[in-house]
Write an enzyme that holds these catalytic residues in place. Structure first.
Site, PDB file in Angstrom:
ATOM      1  N   GLU A  33      38.739 149.571  74.741  1.00  0.00           N
ATOM      2  CA  GLU A  33      38.757 148.733  73.534  1.00  0.00           C
ATOM      3  C   GLU A  33      37.839 147.527  73.723  1.00  0.00           C
ATOM      4  O   GLU A  33      37.858 146.878  74.765  1.00  0.00           O
ATOM      5  CB  GLU A  33      40.203 148.260  73.298  1.00  0.00           C
ATOM      6  CG  GLU A  33      40.568 148.145  71.856  1.00  0.00           C
ATOM      7  CD  GLU A  33      40.611 149.500  71.150  1.00  0.00           C
ATOM      8  OE1 GLU A  33      39.611 149.816  70.466  1.00  0.00           O
ATOM      9  OE2 GLU A  33      41.607 150.210  71.275  1.00  0.00           O
ATOM     10  N   SER A 130      37.388 152.136  56.710  1.00  0.00           N
ATOM     11  CA  SER A 130      36.030 151.826  56.243  1.00  0.00           C
ATOM     12  C   SER A 130      34.997 152.713  56.935  1.00  0.00           C
ATOM     13  O   SER A 130      34.086 153.225  56.278  1.00  0.00           O
ATOM     14  CB  SER A 130      35.688 150.346  56.374  1.00  0.00           C
ATOM     15  OG  SER A 130      36.047 149.852  57.623  1.00  0.00           O
ATOM     16  N   ASP A 175      33.900 153.742  65.889  1.00  0.00           N
ATOM     17  CA  ASP A 175      34.673 154.290  64.771  1.00  0.00           C
ATOM     18  C   ASP A 175      33.873 155.324  63.991  1.00  0.00           C
ATOM     19  O   ASP A 175      34.372 156.406  63.660  1.00  0.00           O
ATOM     20  CB  ASP A 175      35.097 153.164  63.813  1.00  0.00           C
ATOM     21  CG  ASP A 175      35.834 152.057  64.524  1.00  0.00           C
ATOM     22  OD1 ASP A 175      36.225 152.249  65.688  1.00  0.00           O
ATOM     23  OD2 ASP A 175      36.013 150.980  63.918  1.00  0.00           O
TER      24      ASP A 175
HETATM   25  C1  GLA Z   1      36.701 147.906  65.714  1.00  0.00           C
HETATM   26  C2  GLA Z   1      35.191 148.168  65.704  1.00  0.00           C
HETATM   27  C3  GLA Z   1      34.798 149.095  66.854  1.00  0.00           C
HETATM   28  C4  GLA Z   1      35.363 148.596  68.187  1.00  0.00           C
HETATM   29  C5  GLA Z   1      36.840 148.264  68.066  1.00  0.00           C
HETATM   30  C6  GLA Z   1      37.386 147.621  69.308  1.00  0.00           C
HETATM   31  O1  GLA Z   1      37.398 149.082  65.433  1.00  0.00           O
HETATM   32  O2  GLA Z   1      34.808 148.732  64.483  1.00  0.00           O
HETATM   33  O3  GLA Z   1      33.403 149.211  66.896  1.00  0.00           O
HETATM   34  O4  GLA Z   1      34.632 147.502  68.648  1.00  0.00           O
HETATM   35  O5  GLA Z   1      37.112 147.410  66.980  1.00  0.00           O
HETATM   36  O6  GLA Z   1      37.359 148.504  70.372  1.00  0.00           O
END
Ligand code: GLA
Length: 389
Positions: A33, A130, A175
Protein backbone atom coordinates in the site's frame (compact mmCIF):
# COMPACT_ATOMS: atom_id res chain seq x y z
CA UNK A 1 -29.46 -6.87 -14.15
CA UNK A 2 -27.98 -6.09 -17.59
CA UNK A 3 -31.54 -6.29 -18.91
CA UNK A 4 -32.60 -3.36 -16.75
CA UNK A 5 -29.67 -1.32 -17.97
CA UNK A 6 -30.40 -2.07 -21.61
CA UNK A 7 -34.08 -1.29 -21.17
CA UNK A 8 -33.27 2.07 -19.58
CA UNK A 9 -30.68 2.75 -22.28
CA UNK A 10 -33.21 2.16 -25.07
CA UNK A 11 -35.79 4.30 -23.25
CA UNK A 12 -33.36 7.20 -22.94
CA UNK A 13 -31.53 7.04 -26.24
CA UNK A 14 -33.92 5.26 -28.63
CA UNK A 15 -33.43 1.88 -30.27
CA UNK A 16 -31.73 2.83 -33.50
CA UNK A 17 -28.06 1.92 -33.90
CA UNK A 18 -25.94 -0.86 -32.40
CA UNK A 19 -25.28 -0.80 -28.69
CA UNK A 20 -22.52 -2.69 -26.91
CA UNK A 21 -22.15 -3.65 -23.25
CA UNK A 22 -19.05 -3.67 -21.04
CA UNK A 23 -17.84 -4.28 -17.50
CA UNK A 24 -14.80 -3.08 -15.54
CA UNK A 25 -14.15 -4.26 -11.96
CA UNK A 26 -13.12 -2.54 -8.76
CA UNK A 27 -10.17 -3.93 -6.82
CA UNK A 28 -8.95 -4.87 -3.40
CA UNK A 29 -5.25 -4.67 -2.60
CA UNK A 30 -3.96 -7.55 -0.48
CA UNK A 31 -0.64 -5.92 0.41
CA UNK A 32 1.71 -3.25 -0.96
CA UNK A 33 0.00 0.00 0.00
CA UNK A 34 1.27 3.43 -1.03
CA UNK A 35 4.13 1.75 -2.85
CA UNK A 36 2.85 2.20 -6.39
CA UNK A 37 3.92 5.83 -6.83
CA UNK A 38 7.17 4.98 -5.03
CA UNK A 39 8.30 2.46 -7.63
CA UNK A 40 7.54 -0.54 -5.42
CA UNK A 41 5.41 -3.69 -5.69
CA UNK A 42 1.68 -4.08 -5.17
CA UNK A 43 -0.53 -7.17 -4.93
CA UNK A 44 -4.14 -6.33 -5.81
CA UNK A 45 -6.92 -8.42 -7.31
CA UNK A 46 -9.96 -7.49 -9.35
CA UNK A 47 -13.36 -7.91 -7.72
CA UNK A 48 -16.57 -9.19 -9.25
CA UNK A 49 -18.04 -5.86 -8.15
CA UNK A 50 -17.53 -3.09 -10.67
CA UNK A 51 -19.10 -0.76 -13.21
CA UNK A 52 -21.27 -1.80 -16.16
CA UNK A 53 -21.91 0.22 -19.31
CA UNK A 54 -24.17 0.25 -22.34
CA UNK A 55 -22.88 2.48 -25.13
CA UNK A 56 -23.41 3.40 -28.77
CA UNK A 57 -21.92 5.81 -31.24
CA UNK A 58 -23.74 8.95 -32.30
CA UNK A 59 -23.74 10.67 -35.68
CA UNK A 60 -22.70 14.03 -34.19
CA UNK A 61 -20.04 15.04 -31.64
CA UNK A 62 -22.38 15.14 -28.65
CA UNK A 63 -21.91 13.11 -25.50
CA UNK A 64 -24.77 11.95 -23.34
CA UNK A 65 -24.18 10.23 -20.02
CA UNK A 66 -26.60 8.63 -17.59
CA UNK A 67 -25.80 6.84 -14.32
CA UNK A 68 -28.36 4.54 -12.74
CA UNK A 69 -26.60 5.28 -9.44
CA UNK A 70 -27.53 8.96 -9.77
CA UNK A 71 -30.95 8.90 -11.41
CA UNK A 72 -31.75 12.33 -10.03
CA UNK A 73 -28.98 13.88 -12.15
CA UNK A 74 -30.74 12.74 -15.31
CA UNK A 75 -28.93 12.76 -18.65
CA UNK A 76 -25.76 14.85 -18.46
CA UNK A 77 -24.90 16.35 -21.83
CA UNK A 78 -21.61 17.52 -23.23
CA UNK A 79 -19.61 17.20 -26.45
CA UNK A 80 -16.20 16.21 -27.72
CA UNK A 81 -15.17 19.85 -28.07
CA UNK A 82 -15.64 20.40 -24.35
CA UNK A 83 -13.18 17.94 -22.84
CA UNK A 84 -12.29 20.07 -19.83
CA UNK A 85 -13.25 19.40 -16.21
CA UNK A 86 -16.32 21.17 -14.86
CA UNK A 87 -17.68 20.90 -11.36
CA UNK A 88 -21.23 20.63 -12.64
CA UNK A 89 -20.23 17.75 -14.88
CA UNK A 90 -20.14 15.62 -11.70
CA UNK A 91 -19.15 11.98 -12.29
CA UNK A 92 -18.88 12.51 -16.07
CA UNK A 93 -15.52 14.20 -15.43
CA UNK A 94 -14.10 10.64 -15.21
CA UNK A 95 -15.16 9.40 -18.65
CA UNK A 96 -14.46 12.83 -20.13
CA UNK A 97 -10.97 12.75 -18.64
CA UNK A 98 -10.32 9.46 -20.42
CA UNK A 99 -11.58 10.91 -23.72
CA UNK A 100 -9.28 13.87 -23.19
CA UNK A 101 -6.32 11.52 -22.59
CA UNK A 102 -7.11 9.57 -25.79
CA UNK A 103 -7.23 12.76 -27.84
CA UNK A 104 -4.02 13.98 -26.21
CA UNK A 105 -2.29 10.82 -27.47
CA UNK A 106 -3.55 11.49 -30.99
CA UNK A 107 -6.45 9.02 -30.99
CA UNK A 108 -9.18 11.03 -32.68
CA UNK A 109 -12.67 10.45 -31.43
CA UNK A 110 -14.70 11.04 -34.55
CA UNK A 111 -18.18 10.50 -33.11
CA UNK A 112 -19.98 11.34 -29.92
CA UNK A 113 -21.43 8.62 -27.70
CA UNK A 114 -24.52 7.77 -25.70
CA UNK A 115 -23.50 6.02 -22.50
CA UNK A 116 -25.39 4.56 -19.56
CA UNK A 117 -23.60 3.13 -16.56
CA UNK A 118 -24.37 1.37 -13.32
CA UNK A 119 -21.90 0.42 -10.60
CA UNK A 120 -22.24 -1.97 -7.66
CA UNK A 121 -19.07 -0.92 -5.84
CA UNK A 122 -20.20 0.72 -2.59
CA UNK A 123 -19.74 4.49 -2.84
CA UNK A 124 -16.68 5.98 -1.16
CA UNK A 125 -15.49 2.53 -0.06
CA UNK A 126 -12.00 2.87 -1.52
CA UNK A 127 -12.54 -0.13 -3.77
CA UNK A 128 -11.74 1.93 -6.85
CA UNK A 129 -15.04 2.86 -8.38
CA UNK A 130 -13.37 5.77 -10.19
CA UNK A 131 -10.58 3.62 -11.64
CA UNK A 132 -13.17 1.11 -12.82
CA UNK A 133 -15.08 3.90 -14.55
CA UNK A 134 -11.90 5.13 -16.22
CA UNK A 135 -10.91 1.68 -17.44
CA UNK A 136 -14.48 1.04 -18.57
CA UNK A 137 -14.41 4.23 -20.64
CA UNK A 138 -11.01 3.33 -22.09
CA UNK A 139 -12.33 -0.05 -23.16
CA UNK A 140 -15.46 1.48 -24.72
CA UNK A 141 -13.32 3.87 -26.78
CA UNK A 142 -10.83 1.18 -27.80
CA UNK A 143 -13.61 -1.17 -28.87
CA UNK A 144 -16.02 1.29 -30.48
CA UNK A 145 -13.40 3.23 -32.42
CA UNK A 146 -11.30 0.16 -33.30
CA UNK A 147 -8.06 1.35 -31.65
CA UNK A 148 -6.60 -2.16 -31.85
CA UNK A 149 -3.05 -1.11 -31.08
CA UNK A 150 -4.02 0.17 -27.63
CA UNK A 151 -3.33 -2.57 -25.07
CA UNK A 152 -5.16 -3.03 -21.79
CA UNK A 153 -2.01 -1.82 -20.01
CA UNK A 154 -2.18 1.35 -22.14
CA UNK A 155 -5.78 1.73 -21.01
CA UNK A 156 -4.65 1.52 -17.40
CA UNK A 157 -1.98 4.18 -18.03
CA UNK A 158 -4.46 6.40 -19.86
CA UNK A 159 -6.86 6.06 -16.92
CA UNK A 160 -4.13 7.07 -14.50
CA UNK A 161 -3.15 10.02 -16.70
CA UNK A 162 -6.76 11.21 -16.77
CA UNK A 163 -7.07 10.90 -13.01
CA UNK A 164 -3.77 12.75 -12.40
CA UNK A 165 -4.08 15.48 -14.99
CA UNK A 166 -7.79 15.91 -15.58
CA UNK A 167 -9.26 15.06 -12.19
CA UNK A 168 -6.39 16.25 -9.98
CA UNK A 169 -5.74 13.12 -7.92
CA UNK A 170 -2.09 12.09 -8.10
CA UNK A 171 -2.75 8.35 -7.85
CA UNK A 172 -0.34 5.61 -8.87
CA UNK A 173 -1.05 2.87 -11.41
CA UNK A 174 -2.34 0.11 -9.12
CA UNK A 175 -6.10 0.58 -9.32
CA UNK A 176 -6.38 1.06 -13.06
CA UNK A 177 -3.93 -1.80 -13.65
CA UNK A 178 -5.95 -4.18 -11.50
CA UNK A 179 -9.19 -3.19 -13.18
CA UNK A 180 -7.74 -3.61 -16.67
CA UNK A 181 -5.54 -6.68 -16.13
CA UNK A 182 -7.21 -8.69 -13.36
CA UNK A 183 -7.81 -12.41 -13.71
CA UNK A 184 -10.37 -14.62 -12.01
CA UNK A 185 -8.96 -16.29 -8.87
CA UNK A 186 -5.59 -14.57 -9.25
CA UNK A 187 -3.87 -11.57 -7.68
CA UNK A 188 -1.47 -9.41 -9.67
CA UNK A 189 2.09 -9.12 -8.40
CA UNK A 190 3.06 -5.89 -10.13
CA UNK A 191 6.39 -4.10 -10.11
CA UNK A 192 5.27 -0.51 -10.59
CA UNK A 193 8.78 0.55 -11.56
CA UNK A 194 8.80 -1.57 -14.73
CA UNK A 195 5.13 -2.63 -15.06
CA UNK A 196 6.34 -6.25 -15.19
CA UNK A 197 3.76 -8.43 -13.52
CA UNK A 198 2.93 -12.00 -12.62
CA UNK A 199 -0.46 -13.50 -11.90
CA UNK A 200 -0.45 -15.47 -8.66
CA UNK A 201 -3.23 -18.01 -8.12
CA UNK A 202 -5.18 -17.36 -4.95
CA UNK A 203 -6.42 -20.76 -3.85
CA UNK A 204 -7.06 -20.46 -0.16
CA UNK A 205 -8.26 -23.92 0.79
CA UNK A 206 -9.45 -23.15 4.29
CA UNK A 207 -9.70 -19.36 4.36
CA UNK A 208 -11.55 -16.46 2.73
CA UNK A 209 -10.62 -12.90 1.90
CA UNK A 210 -13.11 -10.65 3.67
CA UNK A 211 -13.53 -6.92 3.04
CA UNK A 212 -15.00 -4.86 5.86
CA UNK A 213 -16.39 -1.47 4.92
CA UNK A 214 -16.07 1.09 7.72
CA UNK A 215 -18.57 3.28 5.85
CA UNK A 216 -16.58 6.36 6.69
CA UNK A 217 -14.75 8.51 4.24
CA UNK A 218 -12.92 11.44 5.75
CA UNK A 219 -12.80 14.65 3.79
CA UNK A 220 -9.61 15.92 2.18
CA UNK A 221 -8.71 12.39 1.14
CA UNK A 222 -7.18 13.45 -2.14
CA UNK A 223 -5.26 16.37 -0.64
CA UNK A 224 -3.89 14.17 2.18
CA UNK A 225 -3.00 11.57 -0.44
CA UNK A 226 -1.19 14.13 -2.56
CA UNK A 227 0.66 15.30 0.61
CA UNK A 228 1.93 11.77 1.23
CA UNK A 229 3.13 11.57 -2.30
CA UNK A 230 5.00 14.88 -1.97
CA UNK A 231 6.56 13.81 1.34
CA UNK A 232 7.80 10.57 -0.22
CA UNK A 233 9.24 12.48 -3.16
CA UNK A 234 11.01 14.94 -0.86
CA UNK A 235 12.56 12.01 1.03
CA UNK A 236 13.66 10.43 -2.25
CA UNK A 237 15.38 13.69 -3.29
CA UNK A 238 17.38 13.69 -0.05
CA UNK A 239 18.43 10.07 -0.51
CA UNK A 240 19.46 10.80 -4.08
CA UNK A 241 22.16 13.14 -2.78
CA UNK A 242 23.99 10.09 -1.37
CA UNK A 243 22.80 7.11 -3.41
CA UNK A 244 21.99 6.54 -7.06
CA UNK A 245 18.31 5.53 -7.19
CA UNK A 246 15.27 6.59 -9.17
CA UNK A 247 12.63 5.40 -6.73
CA UNK A 248 12.30 4.36 -3.08
CA UNK A 249 11.23 0.93 -4.31
CA UNK A 250 14.80 0.21 -5.42
CA UNK A 251 16.09 0.20 -1.84
CA UNK A 252 16.37 -2.78 0.46
CA UNK A 253 15.55 -2.22 4.12
CA UNK A 254 19.27 -2.40 4.93
CA UNK A 255 20.21 0.19 2.32
CA UNK A 256 17.52 2.47 3.64
CA UNK A 257 18.77 2.11 7.22
CA UNK A 258 22.32 2.87 6.11
CA UNK A 259 21.34 6.11 4.39
CA UNK A 260 18.18 7.30 6.10
CA UNK A 261 19.84 9.97 8.24
CA UNK A 262 20.31 12.16 5.21
CA UNK A 263 16.53 12.76 5.48
CA UNK A 264 16.45 15.39 8.23
CA UNK A 265 12.69 15.80 8.35
CA UNK A 266 11.31 13.12 10.69
CA UNK A 267 7.96 12.94 8.92
CA UNK A 268 9.55 12.45 5.53
CA UNK A 269 11.82 9.80 7.05
CA UNK A 270 8.81 7.84 8.35
CA UNK A 271 7.06 8.06 5.00
CA UNK A 272 10.12 6.75 3.18
CA UNK A 273 10.59 3.98 5.73
CA UNK A 274 7.05 2.80 5.09
CA UNK A 275 7.53 2.83 1.31
CA UNK A 276 10.75 0.80 1.50
CA UNK A 277 9.64 -1.72 4.14
CA UNK A 278 6.18 -2.15 2.62
CA UNK A 279 7.74 -2.99 -0.71
CA UNK A 280 9.88 -5.64 0.98
CA UNK A 281 6.83 -6.98 2.85
CA UNK A 282 4.96 -7.32 -0.43
CA UNK A 283 7.77 -9.33 -2.03
CA UNK A 284 7.96 -11.50 1.11
CA UNK A 285 4.18 -11.97 1.21
CA UNK A 286 4.04 -13.25 -2.36
CA UNK A 287 6.87 -15.67 -1.57
CA UNK A 288 4.98 -16.85 1.53
CA UNK A 289 1.87 -17.42 -0.54
CA UNK A 290 3.84 -19.48 -3.04
CA UNK A 291 4.99 -21.63 -0.11
CA UNK A 292 1.40 -21.98 1.03
CA UNK A 293 2.37 -20.16 4.21
CA UNK A 294 -0.80 -18.19 4.89
CA UNK A 295 0.21 -17.60 8.49
CA UNK A 296 3.26 -15.65 7.35
CA UNK A 297 1.17 -13.84 4.75
CA UNK A 298 -1.20 -12.74 7.51
CA UNK A 299 1.62 -11.55 9.75
CA UNK A 300 2.92 -9.38 6.94
CA UNK A 301 -0.56 -7.92 6.46
CA UNK A 302 -0.65 -7.03 10.16
CA UNK A 303 2.79 -5.43 9.92
CA UNK A 304 1.60 -3.49 6.87
CA UNK A 305 -1.26 -2.04 8.87
CA UNK A 306 1.01 -1.06 11.74
CA UNK A 307 3.25 0.81 9.31
CA UNK A 308 0.34 2.52 7.55
CA UNK A 309 -1.06 3.53 10.93
CA UNK A 310 2.06 4.93 12.58
CA UNK A 311 4.61 5.70 9.87
CA UNK A 312 2.54 6.58 6.84
CA UNK A 313 -0.40 7.84 8.92
CA UNK A 314 -3.17 7.09 6.46
CA UNK A 315 -5.44 5.14 8.80
CA UNK A 316 -8.15 6.60 11.01
CA UNK A 317 -9.94 5.74 14.23
CA UNK A 318 -12.76 3.73 12.66
CA UNK A 319 -10.40 1.62 10.56
CA UNK A 320 -8.10 1.00 13.52
CA UNK A 321 -11.09 -0.23 15.51
CA UNK A 322 -11.94 -2.70 12.74
CA UNK A 323 -8.36 -3.92 12.44
CA UNK A 324 -7.86 -4.26 16.21
CA UNK A 325 -11.11 -6.21 16.53
CA UNK A 326 -10.20 -8.47 13.62
CA UNK A 327 -6.67 -9.19 14.75
CA UNK A 328 -7.95 -10.23 18.19
CA UNK A 329 -10.14 -13.03 16.77
CA UNK A 330 -8.50 -16.47 16.64
CA UNK A 331 -8.90 -17.72 13.09
CA UNK A 332 -8.10 -14.32 11.58
CA UNK A 333 -4.70 -14.68 9.92
CA UNK A 334 -4.20 -11.03 9.06
CA UNK A 335 -6.05 -7.74 8.76
CA UNK A 336 -5.15 -4.31 7.43
CA UNK A 337 -6.48 -1.17 5.83
CA UNK A 338 -6.69 -1.42 2.04
CA UNK A 339 -6.54 1.32 -0.59
CA UNK A 340 -5.74 5.00 -0.28
CA UNK A 341 -6.79 5.31 3.37
CA UNK A 342 -8.55 7.82 5.67
CA UNK A 343 -11.59 5.55 5.83
CA UNK A 344 -12.87 3.00 3.35
CA UNK A 345 -12.24 -0.71 3.90
CA UNK A 346 -10.07 -3.26 5.61
CA UNK A 347 -9.05 -6.57 4.08
CA UNK A 348 -8.67 -9.67 6.23
CA UNK A 349 -7.78 -13.31 5.72
CA UNK A 350 -10.26 -15.32 7.76
CA UNK A 351 -10.45 -19.08 8.29
CA UNK A 352 -13.60 -20.51 6.70
CA UNK A 353 -15.06 -21.63 10.02
CA UNK A 354 -14.46 -18.18 11.55
CA UNK A 355 -16.18 -16.06 8.89
CA UNK A 356 -19.56 -16.03 10.68
CA UNK A 357 -18.02 -15.19 14.05
CA UNK A 358 -15.94 -12.50 12.34
CA UNK A 359 -19.01 -10.78 10.94
CA UNK A 360 -21.02 -11.11 14.14
CA UNK A 361 -18.39 -10.02 16.63
CA UNK A 362 -16.96 -7.20 14.62
CA UNK A 363 -20.37 -6.09 13.38
CA UNK A 364 -21.67 -5.77 16.93
CA UNK A 365 -18.59 -4.19 18.54
CA UNK A 366 -18.08 -1.74 15.67
CA UNK A 367 -21.68 -0.53 15.76
CA UNK A 368 -21.41 -0.02 19.53
CA UNK A 369 -18.17 1.91 19.33
CA UNK A 370 -18.75 3.95 16.21
CA UNK A 371 -22.52 4.32 16.10
CA UNK A 372 -23.17 2.87 12.67
CA UNK A 373 -22.93 -0.54 11.05
CA UNK A 374 -20.00 -1.90 9.08
CA UNK A 375 -20.57 -3.98 5.95
CA UNK A 376 -18.86 -7.22 5.00
CA UNK A 377 -18.11 -8.72 1.60
CA UNK A 378 -16.55 -12.14 1.12
CA UNK A 379 -14.33 -11.60 -1.90
CA UNK A 380 -14.78 -13.28 -5.25
CA UNK A 381 -11.81 -12.49 -7.47
CA UNK A 382 -13.02 -11.67 -10.97
CA UNK A 383 -11.65 -10.87 -14.42
CA UNK A 384 -10.37 -7.53 -15.64
CA UNK A 385 -12.42 -5.23 -17.90
CA UNK A 386 -14.16 -6.89 -20.83
CA UNK A 387 -16.94 -6.52 -23.35
CA UNK A 388 -20.11 -8.37 -22.43
CA UNK A 389 -22.20 -8.69 -25.63
C1 GLA B 1 -5.18 4.76 -4.07
C2 GLA B 1 -4.44 5.08 -5.37
C3 GLA B 1 -3.46 3.97 -5.72
C4 GLA B 1 -2.56 3.61 -4.53
C5 GLA B 1 -3.39 3.41 -3.27
C6 GLA B 1 -2.54 3.22 -2.05
O1 GLA B 1 -6.01 3.65 -4.26
O2 GLA B 1 -5.34 5.27 -6.41
O3 GLA B 1 -2.70 4.35 -6.83
O4 GLA B 1 -1.58 4.59 -4.34
O5 GLA B 1 -4.27 4.48 -3.02
O6 GLA B 1 -1.81 2.04 -2.14
Amino acid sequence: MMENLIQKFLELYGNDGEYRTYFAPGRVNLIGEHTDYNGGHVFPCALTLGTYAVAKKREDRNLRFYSMNFDSLGVIESDLDDLIPHEKASWTNYPKGVMWAFEKRGYKLTHGLDILIYGDIPNGSGLSSSASLEVLTGLILKDMFGFDNISMIDIALIGQDSENNFNGMNCGIMDQFASAMGKKDHAIFLDTNTLNYELAPIELADAKIVITNSKVKHSLVSSAYNDRRNESEAALKKLQTVIDIKALGELTNEEFEAHKDVIEDEIQKKRAKHAVYENQRTIDAVAALRNNDLVRFGELMNASHESLRYDYEVSCEEIDILVDLAQAIPGVLGSRITGGGFGGCTVSIVKNDTVDTFKEEIGKAYAEKVGHEAEFYVVDIGNGAHRLN
